[in-house]
Design a protein around this motif. Structure first.
Motif, PDB file in Angstrom:
ATOM      1  N   SER A 113     -41.815  -6.779 -54.393  1.00  0.00           N
ATOM      2  CA  SER A 113     -42.228  -6.169 -53.635  1.00  0.00           C
ATOM      3  C   SER A 113     -43.563  -5.693 -53.482  1.00  0.00           C
ATOM      4  CB  SER A 113     -40.883  -4.558 -53.247  1.00  0.00           C
ATOM      5  OG  SER A 113     -39.344  -5.414 -53.274  1.00  0.00           O
ATOM      6  N   ALA A 115     -47.175  -4.368 -51.654  1.00  0.00           N
ATOM      7  CA  ALA A 115     -47.883  -4.002 -50.603  1.00  0.00           C
ATOM      8  C   ALA A 115     -49.469  -3.339 -51.203  1.00  0.00           C
ATOM      9  CB  ALA A 115     -47.691  -2.518 -49.946  1.00  0.00           C
ATOM     10  N   CYS A 128     -47.761  -3.178 -46.302  1.00  0.00           N
ATOM     11  CA  CYS A 128     -46.841  -3.991 -46.725  1.00  0.00           C
ATOM     12  C   CYS A 128     -46.927  -5.770 -46.581  1.00  0.00           C
ATOM     13  CB  CYS A 128     -45.619  -3.523 -46.281  1.00  0.00           C
ATOM     14  SG  CYS A 128     -45.774  -1.667 -45.847  1.00  0.00           S
ATOM     15  N   GLY A 190     -43.194  -7.414 -43.981  1.00  0.00           N
ATOM     16  CA  GLY A 190     -43.890  -6.678 -43.750  1.00  0.00           C
ATOM     17  C   GLY A 190     -43.871  -5.309 -42.826  1.00  0.00           C
ATOM     18  N   CYS A 197     -40.805   2.352 -44.334  1.00  0.00           N
ATOM     19  CA  CYS A 197     -42.052   3.611 -45.645  1.00  0.00           C
ATOM     20  C   CYS A 197     -42.267   4.534 -43.861  1.00  0.00           C
ATOM     21  CB  CYS A 197     -42.733   3.031 -45.936  1.00  0.00           C
ATOM     22  SG  CYS A 197     -42.606   1.543 -47.316  1.00  0.00           S
TER      23      CYS A 197
END
Length: 342
Positions: A113, A115, A128, A190, A197
């Motif tokens: 994962s 970013a 992301c 993303g 987020c």
């Protein structure tokens, strides 16, 4: 003949008087002429970063000021290019981000994962990383479409939430002390991660409230209760038949959030009603078949989002150079950037 077609010519002396009055009002600041935003410029020659045997990273944005001072289309181009930069390894991303105008780059990675945080003197951007076909973690996240309780309200896609759960402790730590305006962006997976987020950041103890969220080719993220719980400026770009924007299916309870910004089959950005959009998508599909491709998949790559936005920015800058107004988001979407269920 319609009344709208009847035009009475204005005498030359009256036109001259009108022009003189307009010039006087402009000189005295009564009328404000539009001028191109100084916060972002297009590079005369695109910046290129390329490792051997890899696809080059091409960027056109050249940030000169605060993102808040950019036009809507300039922001759209900037965030699309940063979402593209986020697909690259740390070395390439650092070089490309510096070309754009972000010298401070931090890479976050937990079990696949990923970013980036891009910062300069004015802003902080969280980008992301989207789905990478050779990353099992990304494939598993996309496929895990069962819904689970969200951290905020309602339900979200289990796979997307798991990706964010892995990253969020690191992002939260990085953002706690941030005093700059913070923005979120992402493409594909993303985009879904950036949506979650941004929502968590908005409702957390982090002082920096997200100024905006820009996603490209993003799938649906959560149910109606989830997407209506947090309202922040979210622009969700959809390129014609991009199949990723239609999953998970609505019959599973998933809904889109944000304001849709639609790119038609000819690469023009603008709002279309339901019937016209269906017709446009059908024509795009047929044209794709004639070119021996499936439009639903060929419309998804990020460069097919960047190219139309770049062209729109160029046209906008030419128009503003002639004194015309910048393109407003509502001109392209037909609505304010509020959550819409679809």
């Amino acid at each position: 003949m319609h009344l709208a077609e009847i035009r009475t010519p204005i005498p030359l002396c009256q036109r001259v008087w009108h022009n003189e009055v307009a010039d006087l009002l402009i000189r005295n600041g009564v009328i404000q002429m539009s001028k191109p935003s100084d916060a972002l410029e297009l590079k005369p020659i695109a910046g290129v970063v390329q490792d051997p045997n890899e696809v080059p990273v091409v960027v056109h944005s050249d940030v000169k000021g605060a993102i808040e001072d950019m036009t809507f289309l300039q922001k759209s181009l900037l965030f699309a290019e940063l979402a593209m930069v986020a697909y690259n390894d740390e070395r390439e991303a650092t070089v490309a981000a510096a070309m754009v105008g972000f010298s401070d780059v931090t890479f976050f990675d937990h079990d696949g994962s990923q970013a980036y945080r891009f910062r300069n003197d004015h802003d902080c951007v969280i980008a992301c990383r989207g789905t990478e076909p050779n990353e099992w973690n990304d494939i598993r996240a996309d496929a895990n479409a069962a819904s689970v309780l969200a951290e905020t309200a309602g339900k979200v896609h289990r796979g997307f939430k798991t990706e964010v759960d892995d990253l969020w402790p690191m992002l939260e730590t990085a953002l706690v002390g941030n005093e700059q305006p913070v923005w979120f962006c992402g493409h594909s997976l993303g985009g879904a991660m950036a949506t979650i987020c941004a929502g968590r950041c908005y409702l957390s103890h982090i002082k920096s409230v997200p100024r905006g969220l820009f996603t490209y080719g993003s799938p649906r993220v959560g149910d109606k209760r989830y997407i209506n719980y947090v309202e922040l400026p979210h622009y969700r770009y959809v390129n014609n038949n991009d199949i990723v924007t239609r999953v998970p299916p609505a019959w599973m309870g998933y809904r889109h959030c944000g304001t849709e910004v639609y790119i038609n089959r000819n690469g023009r950005i603008g709002h279309l009603g339901m019937i016209r959009k269906r017709r446009d998508r059908w024509h795009g599909f047929l044209r794709g078949l004639k070119r021996f491709r499936v439009d639903h998949f060929s419309d998804h790559p990020l460069h097919n989002y960047i190219d139309p936005i770049l062209e729109a920015v160029r046209k906008e800058q030419d128009a503003m150079g002639r004194g015309e107004s910048a393109v407003d988001a509502s001109d392209l979407t037909g609505q304010d950037p509020k959550t819409e269920a679809s």
